[in-house]
Every structure is written in structure tokens, then in C-alpha cells.
Design a protein around this motif. Structure first.
Motif, PDB file in Angstrom:
ATOM      1  N   SER A 103     -12.320  -8.409  -7.218  1.00  0.00           N
ATOM      2  CA  SER A 103     -12.277  -9.427  -8.276  1.00  0.00           C
ATOM      3  C   SER A 103     -11.765  -8.810  -9.577  1.00  0.00           C
ATOM      4  CB  SER A 103     -13.624 -10.128  -8.429  1.00  0.00           C
ATOM      5  OG  SER A 103     -14.483  -9.357  -9.204  1.00  0.00           O
ATOM      6  N   GLU A 104     -12.094  -7.531  -9.800  1.00  0.00           N
ATOM      7  CA  GLU A 104     -11.546  -6.861 -10.999  1.00  0.00           C
ATOM      8  C   GLU A 104     -10.021  -6.727 -10.879  1.00  0.00           C
ATOM      9  OE1 GLU A 104     -15.408  -4.093 -12.181  1.00  0.00           O
ATOM     10  OE2 GLU A 104     -14.011  -3.376 -10.665  1.00  0.00           O
ATOM     11  N   ARG A 105      -9.556  -6.469  -9.681  1.00  0.00           N
ATOM     12  CA  ARG A 105      -8.101  -6.301  -9.503  1.00  0.00           C
ATOM     13  C   ARG A 105      -7.356  -7.606  -9.785  1.00  0.00           C
ATOM     14  NH1 ARG A 105      -7.087  -3.083  -4.017  1.00  0.00           N
ATOM     15  NH2 ARG A 105      -5.055  -2.660  -4.921  1.00  0.00           N
ATOM     16  N   THR A 106      -7.949  -8.730  -9.387  1.00  0.00           N
ATOM     17  CA  THR A 106      -7.267  -9.996  -9.687  1.00  0.00           C
ATOM     18  C   THR A 106      -7.344 -10.295 -11.186  1.00  0.00           C
ATOM     19  OG1 THR A 106      -9.245 -11.213  -9.037  1.00  0.00           O
ATOM     20  CG2 THR A 106      -7.502 -11.095  -7.418  1.00  0.00           C
ATOM     21  N   GLU A 107      -8.482  -9.912 -11.782  1.00  0.00           N
ATOM     22  CA  GLU A 107      -8.624 -10.121 -13.238  1.00  0.00           C
ATOM     23  C   GLU A 107      -7.567  -9.297 -13.999  1.00  0.00           C
ATOM     24  OE1 GLU A 107     -12.319  -9.945 -16.451  1.00  0.00           O
ATOM     25  OE2 GLU A 107     -12.375  -8.693 -14.672  1.00  0.00           O
ATOM     26  N   ILE A 108      -7.372  -8.075 -13.557  1.00  0.00           N
ATOM     27  CA  ILE A 108      -6.380  -7.196 -14.197  1.00  0.00           C
ATOM     28  C   ILE A 108      -4.985  -7.819 -14.041  1.00  0.00           C
ATOM     29  CG2 ILE A 108      -5.231  -4.932 -14.002  1.00  0.00           C
ATOM     30  CD1 ILE A 108      -8.120  -3.940 -13.006  1.00  0.00           C
ATOM     31  N   HIS A 109      -4.726  -8.353 -12.861  1.00  0.00           N
ATOM     32  CA  HIS A 109      -3.400  -8.964 -12.655  1.00  0.00           C
ATOM     33  C   HIS A 109      -3.213 -10.181 -13.556  1.00  0.00           C
ATOM     34  CE1 HIS A 109       0.385  -8.949 -10.680  1.00  0.00           C
ATOM     35  NE2 HIS A 109       0.310 -10.258 -10.565  1.00  0.00           N
ATOM     36  N   GLU A 110      -4.291 -10.912 -13.746  1.00  0.00           N
ATOM     37  CA  GLU A 110      -4.212 -12.088 -14.616  1.00  0.00           C
ATOM     38  C   GLU A 110      -3.865 -11.651 -16.044  1.00  0.00           C
ATOM     39  OE1 GLU A 110      -7.400 -14.735 -13.645  1.00  0.00           O
ATOM     40  OE2 GLU A 110      -6.912 -16.035 -15.335  1.00  0.00           O
ATOM     41  N   LEU A 167      -0.776  -7.788  -3.135  1.00  0.00           N
ATOM     42  CA  LEU A 167      -0.327  -8.507  -1.936  1.00  0.00           C
ATOM     43  C   LEU A 167      -0.504  -7.632  -0.701  1.00  0.00           C
ATOM     44  CD1 LEU A 167       2.930 -10.287  -3.241  1.00  0.00           C
ATOM     45  CD2 LEU A 167       0.689 -11.312  -2.899  1.00  0.00           C
ATOM     46  N   ASP A 168      -0.105  -6.364  -0.801  1.00  0.00           N
ATOM     47  CA  ASP A 168      -0.228  -5.444   0.342  1.00  0.00           C
ATOM     48  C   ASP A 168      -1.675  -5.292   0.776  1.00  0.00           C
ATOM     49  OD1 ASP A 168       2.426  -5.069   0.311  1.00  0.00           O
ATOM     50  OD2 ASP A 168       2.393  -3.039  -0.550  1.00  0.00           O
ATOM     51  N   ALA A 169      -2.587  -5.279  -0.205  1.00  0.00           N
ATOM     52  CA  ALA A 169      -4.005  -5.075   0.125  1.00  0.00           C
ATOM     53  C   ALA A 169      -4.674  -6.391   0.531  1.00  0.00           C
ATOM     54  CB  ALA A 169      -4.729  -4.453  -1.066  1.00  0.00           C
ATOM     55  N   GLY A 170      -3.945  -7.489   0.452  1.00  0.00           N
ATOM     56  CA  GLY A 170      -4.510  -8.794   0.801  1.00  0.00           C
ATOM     57  C   GLY A 170      -5.544  -9.279  -0.213  1.00  0.00           C
ATOM     58  N   VAL A 171      -5.489  -8.741  -1.428  1.00  0.00           N
ATOM     59  CA  VAL A 171      -6.456  -9.117  -2.466  1.00  0.00           C
ATOM     60  C   VAL A 171      -6.072 -10.451  -3.107  1.00  0.00           C
ATOM     61  CG1 VAL A 171      -7.370  -8.408  -4.722  1.00  0.00           C
ATOM     62  CG2 VAL A 171      -7.083  -6.714  -2.917  1.00  0.00           C
ATOM     63  N   ALA A 172      -4.798 -10.743  -3.133  1.00  0.00           N
ATOM     64  CA  ALA A 172      -4.324 -12.022  -3.690  1.00  0.00           C
ATOM     65  C   ALA A 172      -3.113 -12.456  -2.875  1.00  0.00           C
ATOM     66  CB  ALA A 172      -3.953 -11.849  -5.146  1.00  0.00           C
ATOM     67  N   ASP A 173      -2.815 -13.743  -2.935  1.00  0.00           N
ATOM     68  CA  ASP A 173      -1.586 -14.185  -2.253  1.00  0.00           C
ATOM     69  C   ASP A 173      -0.637 -14.828  -3.266  1.00  0.00           C
ATOM     70  OD1 ASP A 173      -2.714 -16.669  -2.732  1.00  0.00           O
ATOM     71  OD2 ASP A 173      -3.399 -16.942  -0.685  1.00  0.00           O
ATOM     72  N   GLU A 174       0.558 -15.094  -2.790  1.00  0.00           N
ATOM     73  CA  GLU A 174       1.614 -15.652  -3.662  1.00  0.00           C
ATOM     74  C   GLU A 174       1.147 -16.942  -4.334  1.00  0.00           C
ATOM     75  OE1 GLU A 174       4.654 -14.401  -4.107  1.00  0.00           O
ATOM     76  OE2 GLU A 174       5.159 -13.191  -2.348  1.00  0.00           O
ATOM     77  N   GLU A 189       5.167  -6.199 -11.488  1.00  0.00           N
ATOM     78  CA  GLU A 189       5.615  -6.204 -10.090  1.00  0.00           C
ATOM     79  C   GLU A 189       4.908  -5.108  -9.285  1.00  0.00           C
ATOM     80  OE1 GLU A 189       7.496  -8.066  -7.251  1.00  0.00           O
ATOM     81  OE2 GLU A 189       7.397  -8.747  -9.330  1.00  0.00           O
ATOM     82  N   VAL A 190       4.772  -3.925  -9.880  1.00  0.00           N
ATOM     83  CA  VAL A 190       4.104  -2.804  -9.183  1.00  0.00           C
ATOM     84  C   VAL A 190       2.692  -3.229  -8.777  1.00  0.00           C
ATOM     85  CG1 VAL A 190       3.061  -0.497  -9.567  1.00  0.00           C
ATOM     86  CG2 VAL A 190       5.426  -0.935 -10.283  1.00  0.00           C
ATOM     87  N   HIS A 191       1.988  -3.858  -9.728  1.00  0.00           N
ATOM     88  CA  HIS A 191       0.606  -4.263  -9.453  1.00  0.00           C
ATOM     89  C   HIS A 191       0.557  -5.438  -8.477  1.00  0.00           C
ATOM     90  CE1 HIS A 191      -3.545  -5.721 -10.484  1.00  0.00           C
ATOM     91  NE2 HIS A 191      -3.755  -4.439 -10.303  1.00  0.00           N
ATOM     92  N   ARG A 192       1.493  -6.347  -8.645  1.00  0.00           N
ATOM     93  CA  ARG A 192       1.550  -7.519  -7.769  1.00  0.00           C
ATOM     94  C   ARG A 192       1.714  -7.099  -6.304  1.00  0.00           C
ATOM     95  NH1 ARG A 192       5.909 -10.479  -5.824  1.00  0.00           N
ATOM     96  NH2 ARG A 192       5.551 -12.707  -5.650  1.00  0.00           N
ATOM     97  N   GLU A 193       2.659  -6.189  -6.091  1.00  0.00           N
ATOM     98  CA  GLU A 193       2.898  -5.739  -4.708  1.00  0.00           C
ATOM     99  C   GLU A 193       1.667  -5.056  -4.121  1.00  0.00           C
ATOM    100  OE1 GLU A 193       6.605  -3.620  -4.422  1.00  0.00           O
ATOM    101  OE2 GLU A 193       7.640  -5.458  -5.065  1.00  0.00           O
ATOM    102  N   ARG A 194       0.984  -4.305  -4.982  1.00  0.00           N
ATOM    103  CA  ARG A 194      -0.221  -3.613  -4.520  1.00  0.00           C
ATOM    104  C   ARG A 194      -1.286  -4.632  -4.095  1.00  0.00           C
ATOM    105  NH1 ARG A 194      -1.420   0.864  -8.776  1.00  0.00           N
ATOM    106  NH2 ARG A 194       0.554   1.747  -8.107  1.00  0.00           N
ATOM    107  N   ASP A 248       1.965   1.991 -14.300  1.00  0.00           N
ATOM    108  CA  ASP A 248       0.944   1.830 -13.263  1.00  0.00           C
ATOM    109  C   ASP A 248      -0.406   1.550 -13.925  1.00  0.00           C
ATOM    110  OD1 ASP A 248      -0.994   2.156 -11.331  1.00  0.00           O
ATOM    111  OD2 ASP A 248       0.007   3.847 -10.365  1.00  0.00           O
ATOM    112  N   VAL A 249      -0.798   0.274 -13.940  1.00  0.00           N
ATOM    113  CA  VAL A 249      -2.014  -0.107 -14.667  1.00  0.00           C
ATOM    114  C   VAL A 249      -3.246   0.603 -14.117  1.00  0.00           C
ATOM    115  CG1 VAL A 249      -2.564  -2.202 -13.316  1.00  0.00           C
ATOM    116  CG2 VAL A 249      -3.162  -2.125 -15.726  1.00  0.00           C
ATOM    117  N   ASP A 250      -3.275   0.857 -12.806  1.00  0.00           N
ATOM    118  CA  ASP A 250      -4.449   1.533 -12.227  1.00  0.00           C
ATOM    119  C   ASP A 250      -4.574   2.963 -12.761  1.00  0.00           C
ATOM    120  OD1 ASP A 250      -5.317  -0.643 -10.672  1.00  0.00           O
ATOM    121  OD2 ASP A 250      -3.796  -0.212  -9.161  1.00  0.00           O
ATOM    122  N   GLU A 251      -3.426   3.628 -12.916  1.00  0.00           N
ATOM    123  CA  GLU A 251      -3.461   5.001 -13.441  1.00  0.00           C
ATOM    124  C   GLU A 251      -3.914   4.994 -14.897  1.00  0.00           C
ATOM    125  OE1 GLU A 251       0.011   7.299 -12.387  1.00  0.00           O
ATOM    126  OE2 GLU A 251      -0.458   8.829 -13.890  1.00  0.00           O
TER     127      GLU A 251
END
Ligand SMILES: Cc1ncc(C[n+]2csc(CCOP(=O)(O)OP(=O)(O)O)c2C)c(N)n1
Length: 327
Positions: free
Chosen positions: A5-12, A271-278, A264-269, A207-210
Motif C-alpha cells: 500500500s505504501e508503494r501505491t501511495e508513493i506512485h500516486e 506492474l512487474d510486482a503485481g502491486v498495481a495494474d494499468e 516510468e521506472v517506478h510504474r514498471e516496478r 529511482d524513488v526507492d533508492e
């Protein structure tokens, strides 16, 4: 590592910054905005990651390009009215959004002088210590800010006193139209200029995670009394220094950086992890656009401040009928 949920919040937050500035650009090009846009598109991960990593009552001293601090600590309407300098803006029109500060939101106001907020940040950290408050101060500045004397005085003082400060260089490699490499006498990492005895971290600012990981570690260390850290985040802005300044950078250089776009870097991460969809991403983007457009509509109709502009500028100040200070 943030949970799902934090990862989706960060993407938002990343999307908010991107969509906000896309809207700013559109409105500016169509009809103008009182505050000249100095856009941060391309650099969003630095401000978003650092603000996310810190506590709400930690002090933040943004540069005029660290839009994320404003968007994450204030409402969208506050940021837009701030750009219009209207009555409902956080400072009731006394300063536009570029340099605004509000103690309520723990944002330190700055001046138009590049680098001037570095010593202010060290001072805020000193005050937190003297008041026995568990607060860290983070100060953001560009590579141009790192050429100023304040870079050395603030870092030296913070290092000598072990102050709880996180210094964050948003190294976008250009100072208005001058390449940093022409005016900074180090080969590679400009954080090397600070010879002072403090930890220095050079990170990928796309890289927002870094960014979150590095700033969290620096803030934890500062809270434990370990003193300041200097973080250099390598990044890049997609737009010219300000919207009236012609673009003189090489198109190929800009395109190369766009290939490592922080959103885009975060978005792909995700999507790949299945944390959010398009679908979620598109819905979120559409909701943000609606909210931002509503804030612009509000700001355009918002009246200019009625209060005497000198009112609330100085504490306990008497002003005569001509607006002069009574001494
Ligand atoms: C002391 C001072 N010198 C020059 C300026 C004009 N100026 C405003 S922003 C800017 C560029 C700052 O570059 P940098 O610190 O790298 O930040 P960036 O704009 O890249 O985010 C300059 C030269 C100023 N405001 N203050």
C-alpha cells in the motif's frame, strides 16, 4: 522496503507531481500564470522520495524546484493559489509558491537567493536540538546551490555540531543555461566539494526507492545524534530552467534521460510486482487531473488579498496609515 500500500501511495505522489506540472505547462502556455513556472519534470523522485521518508513534523527547506515538498505537505488548492498569490493562498499572497514557507506544515520559507536556505536549515536543526525536539531538517538545493559559500558554512557547522540535517543536492547538471561541469571544479561527484567530515552518498535520483532508503537511513542516523549526511541525487530536468528561457541543451541528452524517467521506472516496478495494474494507474491519473483542474478554476476566481501586505510580515509591528513601519 515499503509495503504494497505504501508503494501505491508513493506512485500516486509521483503521478501527482507529473500530472500537476503537465497541467501547469498547459495553463501557462494557454493563458499565463502569475508565477513563472520553473518545472521539475524529470526530477520528481528526489522530492517525493525524500519527503516520503521523513516525518510530517520534520522541517523541509525546498529549493524553488522541489515542487514535491509543496504537493505532499499542502493541498493542491494551496499550491495553485500559491502560484496565483491570491487571498486563499497559504501566505495570503505575501509570497508565491516558489519560496513559500508555513510553520504549520513545517516548510521553511526561502529567499530568491540560491543557497540562502542552507544556513537556515542548519539553524532549524540547531533549534530542534535546543528545544529537545526529535526533528530532522532536510534541505534541497541544486548543483548551482552547491557552488555557493553557504554550502560550506552550513555543512561545516552542521558537521562540527553533529546537527540533525540531511543535505540533498538535486544534481540536474545544469545551472540555468550553464553546464555544472564548467563551473564546478570536481571531475565526477559534486558532493566531493564538501571535504568536511560527514557521510556522503551519491545516488540514482531517478529511482524513488533508492531515494527513500538513503534519506531514511540518513534521517535515522541524525535522530540518533549521528549528525548530518550529504546526499547527491543525480537527476535531470526535462524543461528549460524556466519557461521563458530558451532550451539550449542537446536534444539527445534530454532524450537519453527520458529513457530513465522516474515515474516510468517506478510504474514498471509496480506492474512487474503485481502491486498495481494499468487500470488503477489510469483511474488515479484521471482523478488527479480532475482535482488539479478544479484547483486552477478556484484560483482563477479567487480574489487578491485585501489585507495590508505588510501585515503579518513582522511580528509585533506597528504600521502607520501609509504602510510605513512605526519605530
Ligand atoms: C545568488 C543567486 N545567484 C543567481 C541567481 C539566479 N538564479 C536563480 S535559479 C538559478 C539556477 C540555480 O541552479 P541550481 O542551484 O543548479 O538549481 P536548479 O535550477 O538546477 O534546480 C540561478 C542562477 C539567484 N537567484 N541567486
Amino acid at each position: 522496503m515499503p509495503d504494497d500500500s505504501e508503494r501505491t501511495e508513493i506512485h500516486e505522489y509521483l503521478l501527482l507531481n507529473r500530472v500537476f506540472e503537465e497541467t501547469v505547462l498547459e495553463v501557462y502556455e494557454d493563458e499565463g500564470i502569475p508565477e513563472l513556472p520553473h518545472l521539475s519534470m524529470g526530477q520528481e523522485a528526489v522530492g517525493v522520495g525524500a519527503t516520503y521518508a521523513l516525518e510530517d513534523d520534520d522541517w523541509l527547506a525546498p529549493s524553488l524546484r522541489t515542487r514535491a515538498v509543496m504537493l505532499m505537505r499542502l493541498s493542491i488548492r494551496d499550491v495553485v493559489t500559491g502560484m496565483y498569490g491570491t487571498a486563499s493562498s497559504p501566505t495570503e499572497g505575501r509570497v508565491t509558491e516558489h519560496h513559500l514557507g508555513t510553520s504549520e506544515n513545517h516548510i521553511l520559507g526561502t529567499t530568491g537567493l540560491v543557497g540562502s536556505h542552507l544556513n537556515v536549515a542548519a539553524g532549524a536543526a540547531l533549534s530542534a536540538r535546543q528545544l529537545d525536539e526529535d526533528r530532522v531538517t532536510a534541505v534541497f538545493f541544486g548543483d548551482g546551490g552547491a557552488t555557493r559559500g553557504e554550502f560550506h558554512t552550513a555543512i561545516n557547522y552542521a558537521a562540527v555540531e553533529d546537527l540533525p540535517v540531511v543535505f540533498i543536492i538535486e544534481n540536474n547538471q545544469w545551472i540555468e543555461e550553464t553546464p555544472a561541469s564548467e563551473v564546478i571544479a570536481v571531475e565526477e561527484d559534486i558532493s566531493e566539494m564538501a571535504g568536511h567530515d560527514l557521510p556522503k552518498e551519491v545516488i540514482d535520483g531517478q529511482d524513488v526507492d533508492e531515494v527513500i532508503e538513503t534519506v531514511s537511513a540518513a534521517a535515522d542516523r541524525a535522530r540518533r545524534g549521528g549528525g548530518p549526511t550529504l546526499i547527491e541525487a543525480k537527476t535531470y530536468r526535462y524543461r528549460p530552467h524556466a519557461e521563458v528561457i530558451p532550451e539550449r541543451r542537446d536534444e539527445a541528452e534530454i532524450e537519453e534521460w527520458k529513457e530513465r524517467d522516474p515515474v516510468e521506472v517506478h510504474r514498471e516496478r509496480l506492474l512487474d510486482a503485481g502491486v498495481a495494474d494499468e487500470e488503477w494507474i489510469e483511474e488515479t491519473r484521471a482523478e488527479l487531473i480532475e482535482e488539479i483542474e478544479a484547483a486552477f478554476e478556484f484560483a482563477k476566481d479567487d480574489p487578491m488579498p485585501e489585507a495590508d501586505v505588510m501585515d503579518k510580515v513582522y511580528k509585533d509591528m506597528d504600521v502607520d496609515e501609509d504602510g510605513g513601519v512605526v519605530r
